[in-house]
Each structure stands twice: as structure tokens, then as C-alpha cells.
Write a protein that holds these residues in place. Structure first.
Motif, PDB file in Angstrom:
ATOM      1  N   GLY A 198       0.761  -1.234   0.000  1.00 11.11           N
ATOM      2  CA  GLY A 198       0.000   0.000   0.000  1.00 11.11           C
ATOM      3  C   GLY A 198       0.787   1.277   0.000  1.00 11.11           C
ATOM      4  N   SER A 199       2.126   1.201  -0.105  1.00 13.63           N
ATOM      5  CA  SER A 199       2.894   2.444  -0.107  1.00 13.63           C
ATOM      6  C   SER A 199       4.279   2.206  -0.682  1.00 13.63           C
ATOM      7  N   PRO A 200       4.795   3.150  -1.479  1.00 13.10           N
ATOM      8  CA  PRO A 200       6.188   3.057  -1.937  1.00 13.10           C
ATOM      9  C   PRO A 200       7.178   3.383  -0.824  1.00 13.10           C
ATOM     10  N   ASP A 201       6.690   3.963   0.275  1.00 13.85           N
ATOM     11  CA  ASP A 201       7.531   4.245   1.433  1.00 13.85           C
ATOM     12  C   ASP A 201       7.697   2.949   2.233  1.00 13.85           C
ATOM     13  N   LEU A 202       8.933   2.447   2.310  1.00 21.94           N
ATOM     14  CA  LEU A 202       9.143   1.134   2.920  1.00 21.94           C
ATOM     15  C   LEU A 202       8.824   1.117   4.410  1.00 21.94           C
ATOM     16  N   ASP A 203       8.965   2.237   5.082  1.00 19.55           N
ATOM     17  CA  ASP A 203       8.594   2.278   6.498  1.00 19.55           C
ATOM     18  C   ASP A 203       7.090   2.093   6.650  1.00 19.55           C
ATOM     19  N   ALA A 204       6.316   2.774   5.826  1.00 19.62           N
ATOM     20  CA  ALA A 204       4.865   2.624   5.887  1.00 19.62           C
ATOM     21  C   ALA A 204       4.444   1.221   5.464  1.00 19.62           C
ATOM     22  N   ALA A 205       5.082   0.691   4.422  1.00 18.46           N
ATOM     23  CA  ALA A 205       4.764  -0.665   3.976  1.00 18.46           C
ATOM     24  C   ALA A 205       5.063  -1.688   5.070  1.00 18.46           C
TER      25      ALA A 205
END
Length: 383
Positions: A198-205
Motif C-alpha cells: 500500500g505504499s512506496p515508502d518502505l517504512d509505511a509498507a
């Protein structure tokens, strides 16, 4: 005798092959780590197939290679993304591979985990994606194998955000008969999976990924992380619930991740353990005794070969893997499903041979030298 190997600059260099292999024989079962090799399939080079036709598989040679891995105490990860799926083997072929490999595992007492994904469809709605997953999960469980829920290109395209991943994976985990392995495959292996969870941001993923695991205690045996980022894998590993394993899929940093630290360690599910199988098993047996230094002494020198095989574009690593299987005598040809033997350059293949030979990976160095010489001659080199 010496070989003239092609260099990346267009010239050649002289290489003297080793004459003795590394002495590696099957030993005791592995105890301190669970280790899977994502094994390649052996194509049938005699089949008259067109580029658009289903892959033709040499089932005898394919299953013989799995028996080789099992004999050394490794598990086999079957029908996995990038190892076989999405690059030459369609879902009907993968389904047959799962059935045959699971039956072979039962007959020899080997361990097998099989991928369940959505590659029988190329797109679709979320209900259609769930149904595709369900079909494959059911087949894996019916075969008696452990299921690996793989990342889905269709889900990556259809999902509007983290909630869609929580819904789809929650639905699948609730109906899974046995604990599964969740696989996070990064875009370095498959660019279509950019933004997974759901996100290209790996922390959010990562937060979404961990939320899926936390919401279904008892249904997740472990997670396989293929991001080629040791720091991120270690941080994620430390946040997993008790009893959930981390299976490293990092073909660049596997020695340090498997060895672990004071907070824990990773198990393994690795494509590079296809060519490294016997050596990797021996290293883990050393680790089983508590000898981390000895483990690293055996496995650290293999990283140069792994980094070469998995260099960008990483998804074509199988070409080098199949080359090494042919040179090692596990199959009698260097052809691949989908014609992917042409995916890497001759200098790349020559360097793979040189690195593998230097490690002593070929049971019969003379056979490997002869086959490499034949390949070079085919390309007009070394004559």
C-alpha cells in the motif's frame, strides 16, 4: 589446461581451473536453522515449443535436482516467484510442479514449501484476486505442502491502499488450514511490485506488513523478506511476534542475517542456495554446533558469486543458476524455459563459472571445464 575467458571490456583473460572439488557429502539434518533453496526447473530442450507455448519441463531432471537438495538436508521452495513463476512457467505448469514435487518430497522425507499467488490472472477486481489466491492455496494444501503466500502483481495494480492488503491477506489467512509463510518480494526482483503493502515508502509498507502478521496469530509460520536490505530485515525481524520466523530472501547479505546477533537470527529461503546447496548445508551444520566463526568462514566467500548472479537486473539471476547446474552435471544442457539462457551476456556467464570453480562447487571440475569450453566455442571464443 587453461581457458581463455571473455572479459567485460571485450578482451579475454587466461584462467586455470581447479582440479579438485570441495569435498561435501550429505550429513546430519540441520537443527539450528530452517533452510529452503528456491530450486530452478529443468527445461526439456527436445520439445518443439514456440515462444508463446507453455513451457516444456524435463520432469525427471527437475525432480532429481530436488532429491539432490533434500539429500543435503535442505528444504525445497517450489513454484516460487522469480525462481520459476512469472518468467516462463505459467500457472498450469506451476500446479503440475507443485503436485510432483510434493509427492516426491513425501517419498523421500523431504521438506517442501510451495508458492500460492495469482498468476492465472493478469489483473482483475479484489474479489477476483482473492479467488485466484484461494485456488492456488487450495492446491498447495491439497498436495500436502506448506504454503507460501506470494506477492501478487494483480493485487499491486488493483489495491488502492493498505486496507486492501489487510482485507485480502486477512481473508486468506483466516481460511488457511496450516500456518503459512508470507513473502514480501521487493521491486528489485519484480518492478511490478513497486508500492506493495500500500505504499512506496518502505517504512509505511513495513507497518502494514507487520499488521497483517499481528492480526492473525497462529496462522503465520514466518515471513520471507526479499528486499536486499540487511538493516531493514534485521529491524523487521526484531518486531515479529514470538514464534513467527524470519526467512531471509536477501541473496546479498545472507551469511550475517543467518548468523544473527544477540537479538535473534534469520532462517533462509534463498535462490542462491540452489547452486550453493551442499556448501550452504555444511555451513549450517557448523553453525548447529555453535561455531559462528566457522559458519562465516565457509559462507562468506560465496557472497561474491551471489552478488554476481543477482546483479541488476536481478530478476534474471536464474540464468547463472542454470548455467552452474549444467556445469555441475545436474542436467545435460544449458537451456531454460522461456529461452532465458540468453538473458545474460557471455562475460557474465564466464565470471559465474570462474567464481563457482574457485569455490570448488563443481563435483567434477573436469566436466565443468569441458562444458565451459564448449560454450565458449559456441560463441567463437577460446579457439
Amino acid at each position: 589446461m587453461t581457458l581463455r575467458l571473455p572479459a567485460a571490456d571485450g578482451g579475454t583473460r587466461t584462467y586455470e581451473p581447479r582440479t579438485e572439488p570441495l569435498a561435501l557429502t550429505p550429513g546430519a539434518p540441520l537443527t539450528s536453522r530452517t533452510v529452503f533453496a528456491a530450486a530452478h526447473v529443468v527445461a526439456d530442450p527436445r520439445a518443439d515449443v514456440s515462444p508463446d507455448a507453455p513451457a516444456a519441463v524435463d520432469w525427471d531432471a527437475t525432480l532429481a535436482f530436488r532429491r539432490h537438495l533434500w539429500s543435503h538436508g535442505l528444504g525445497v521452495a517450489e513454484a516460487m516467484d522469480t525462481a520459476q513463476r512469472g518468467m516462463g512457467l505459467d500457472w498450469p505448469g506451476a500446479a503440475e510442479l507443485i503436485r510432483r514435487s510434493a509427492a516426491e518430497a513425501r517419498s523421500v522425507g523431504g521438506r517442501v514449501a510451495c508458492g500460492a499467488g495469482t498468476d492465472q490472472i493478469t489483473g482483475g477486481t479484489l474479489p477476483e484476486i482473492r479467488a485466484a489466491y484461494e485456488e492456488q492455496l487450495a492446491l498447495v494444501e491439497e498436495s500436502g505442502a506448506q504454503a507460501v503466500l506470494m506477492a501478487s502483481r494483480a493485487l499491486a495494480a488493483a489495491a488502492s491502499g493498505p486496507d486492501d492488503y489487510l482485507d485480502v491477506y486477512g481473508h486468506l489467512l483466516r481460511q488457511a488450514a496450516e500456518p503459512v509463510i508470507l513473502h514480501w518480494l521487493g521491486p528489485v526482483f519484480d518492478p511490478a511490485l513497486e508500492g506493495y503493502w500500500g505504499s512506496p515508502d518502505l517504512d509505511a509498507a513495513t507497518e502494514t506488513f507487520l499488521a497483517v502478521v499481528a492480526a492473525h496469530p497462529g496462522k503465520v509460520d514466518g515471513v520471507k523478506v526479499s528486499l536486499l536490505d540487511a538493516r531493514r530485515e534485521t529491524a523487521l525481524r526484531r518486531r515479529l511476534p514470538a514464534g513467527v520466523r524470519c526467512y531471509t530472501g536477501d541473496d546479498f547479505h545472507y551469511p550475517e542475517l543467518i548468523a544473527g546477533d544477540e537479538h535473534g537470527f534469520s532462517h533462509a529461503l534463498l535462490g542462491v542456495f540452489d547452486p550453493l546447496g551442499p556448501l550452504a548445508a555444511e555451513a549450517v551444520r557448523v553453525l548447529d554446533t555453535g561455531d559462528t566463526t566457522g559458519f562465516r568462514a565457509l559462507l562468506d566467500p560465496t557472497v561474491a558469486l551471489a552478488r554476481h548472479l543477482f546483479r541488476p537486473p536481478t530478476r534474471f539471476y536464474k540464468t547463472g543458476v542454470v548455467l552452474l547446474a549444467w556445469l555441475a552435471g545436474h542436467q545435460d544442457h544449458f537451456t531454460m524455459v522461456g529461452g532465458l539462457q540468453s538473458a545474460r551476456s557471455l562475460p557474465h556467464l564466464a565470471r559465474a563459472y570462474e567464481l563457482a570453480d574457485g569455490l570448488g562447487l563443481f563435483p567434477d571440475p573436469k566436466l565443468a571445464e569441458e562444458r565451459m569450453r564448449n560454450l565458449l566455442s559456441l560463441y567463437g571464443v577460446d579457439r
